[in-house]
Scaffold this motif. Structure first.
Motif, PDB file in Angstrom:
ATOM      1  N   VAL A  25     -40.077   0.765  30.533  1.00 30.27           N
ATOM      2  CA  VAL A  25     -39.376   0.017  31.572  1.00 30.27           C
ATOM      3  C   VAL A  25     -38.714   1.024  32.501  1.00 30.27           C
ATOM      4  N   THR A  85     -42.021  -3.116  34.491  1.00 28.23           N
ATOM      5  CA  THR A  85     -42.610  -2.853  33.175  1.00 28.23           C
ATOM      6  C   THR A  85     -43.852  -2.015  33.428  1.00 28.23           C
ATOM      7  N   ASP A  97     -38.065  -3.720  25.776  1.00 27.64           N
ATOM      8  CA  ASP A  97     -39.009  -4.302  26.734  1.00 27.64           C
ATOM      9  C   ASP A  97     -38.293  -4.890  27.956  1.00 27.64           C
ATOM     10  N   GLY A  98     -39.082  -5.347  28.930  1.00 26.56           N
ATOM     11  CA  GLY A  98     -38.562  -5.821  30.214  1.00 26.56           C
ATOM     12  C   GLY A  98     -37.458  -6.870  30.137  1.00 26.56           C
ATOM     13  N   SER A 138     -34.066  -5.522  29.411  1.00 26.93           N
ATOM     14  CA  SER A 138     -33.585  -4.787  30.583  1.00 26.93           C
ATOM     15  C   SER A 138     -33.009  -5.761  31.622  1.00 26.93           C
ATOM     16  N   HIS A 152     -36.852  -4.093  38.307  1.00 21.66           N
ATOM     17  CA  HIS A 152     -37.150  -3.751  36.900  1.00 21.66           C
ATOM     18  C   HIS A 152     -38.666  -3.778  36.722  1.00 21.66           C
TER      19      HIS A 152
END
Ligand code: SER
Length: 388
Positions: free
Chosen positions: A216, A197, A96-97, A100, A195
């Protein structure tokens, strides 16, 4: 650190975190795609972001060349280019974000040695359709990075319909002295890495529906980060522009903004031609034609005898090599020079036609169509010739 080392460091960092390197595509999207050029790293991956399984897995990394005509008017400032490269990573329904962002922070600070005190983040504040991105906010707070919350600036989409979602952008301070203010208030904060999502899809009627799985999608502007790492005041001074910056100024005396426009547009024209596009009156060919004409318009403003005959092959070759384009530099130069001759003839004819009494007053729509269809004069050219 030159651009090549930056790309290598980035790719290896994500390969160590189980990302599979995919080959970037050319500037030309596949047949059937409605857009003329690849505008971001995620563009060629759209089907996979919409749910199709990718043959190489759920964690991907690459470097992708992109072209944005939307930025054409901004070229000349410190950060915008027409053709640029984007390093990208993707989680296709995997992590998930916040993870990242955490990796992004690790790469920038430990991998590339950037002082964490020079970073700022922005995060989606939430709106009536989606809540605030509190996970990303907490990640940045844990890392001690200042965060600004925005609504529109932190929602990313690749067009009016399709996959989209909240993003968190990472900015690097480019000013003298200690960082001040926030990214929306001080443009010395340069956005380097976005970044996203990808959580939703926007439908034709404007409504948002959640995607079956969250992805992502990140994109880092190579020339932007390279120029900051190299301590240069603009993208035009990073290593990819070396031969252009060295060889163009002795040919033509230009102010800094004009020099940037000329170098950007010539280099972009070379890459577009290198990907197989020929000048034309429509579509991709027209973008190439406009790039060349904008260069010539700048050059001729001060001296109409200037021309592309003077341009040596070295920067053309350097650019084609950089993008690994297998086409002869002499052939690319020939196409650009033919385009110059066509433009000179068109301007001569245009001046003669527009001098006719019929075209002296206000032009009607029919006049514009006639001038375009019969004499090949596009509207913007008619306007500029009439105001010469
Ligand atoms: N799609 C996002 C962008 O272009 C991140 O890759 O900024």
């Amino acid at each position: 650190m030159n651009t090549e080392q930056l790309v290598k460091t980035f790719i290896e960092y994500f390969e160590e975190r189980d990302h599979h390197r995919i080959v970037g595509s050319t500037l030309l999207p596949p047949p059937g795609d409605p857009v003329l050029f690849t505008t971001s790293g995620m563009h060629p991956l759209t089907p996979y972001l919409e749910g199709r399984p990718h043959p190489l897995g759920r964690r991907l990394v690459n470097v992708q060349r992109c072209l944005r005509t939307t930025d054409l008017e901004e070229v000349g400032d410190a950060t915008h280019l027409t053709v640029f490269e984007m390093l990208g990573t993707w989680s296709l329904g995997d992590y998930d974000g916040p993870l990242s962002l955490d990796w992004g922070y690790g790469l920038l600070t430990e991998g590339l040695g950037i002082d964490p005190g020079l970073l700022h983040a922005t995060v989606h504040a939430g709106d009536e359709q989606t809540g605030p991105d509190t996970d990303s906010l907490h990640l940045w707070q844990d890392r001690g990075v200042p965060v600004e919350l925005t609504v529109d600036d932190n929602w990313w989409s690749n067009g009016p319909v399709g996959p989209c979602g909240p993003d968190s952008e990472i900015f690097l301070w480019s000013g003298e002295g200690p960082p001040r203010s926030t990214p929306t208030r001080d443009d010395r904060w340069v956005e380097v890495w976005n970044h996203v999502t990808m959580s939703h899809r926007r439908l034709d009627d404007g409504s948002l529906v959640p995607l079956p799985r969250r992805n992502v999608d990140t994109g880092l502007g190579v020339e932007r980060l390279a120029s900051l790492l190299q301590g240069k005041p603009s993208v035009f001074e990073c290593d990819v522009f070396d031969p252009w910056r060295r060889l163009v100024p002795p040919l033509w005396s230009l102010d800094e903004t004009s020099l940037r426009v000329v170098c950007d547009h010539l280099r972009s024209a070379v890459v577009v031609r290198g990907d197989g596009v020929r000048p034309a009156n429509t579509g991709r060919g027209y973008v190439l034609r406009r790039l060349v004409r904008r260069v010539l318009t700048v050059l001729w403003r001060d001296d109409p005898s200037r021309g592309l005959e003077d341009l040596p092959e070295e920067p053309v070759r350097h650019t084609l090599d950089h993008f690994r384009q297998d086409i002869r530099s002499g052939g690319v130069l020939r196409v650009l020079r033919e385009e110059e001759h066509r433009f000179r003839r068109l301007l001569e004819r245009g001046r003669q036609v527009l001098a006719r009494p019929r075209f002296r007053g206000r032009l009607t729509e029919d006049d514009c169509h006639y001038l375009h269809d019969t004499h090949g004069l596009p509207r913007e050219l008619i306007t500029s010739l009439r105001y010469e």
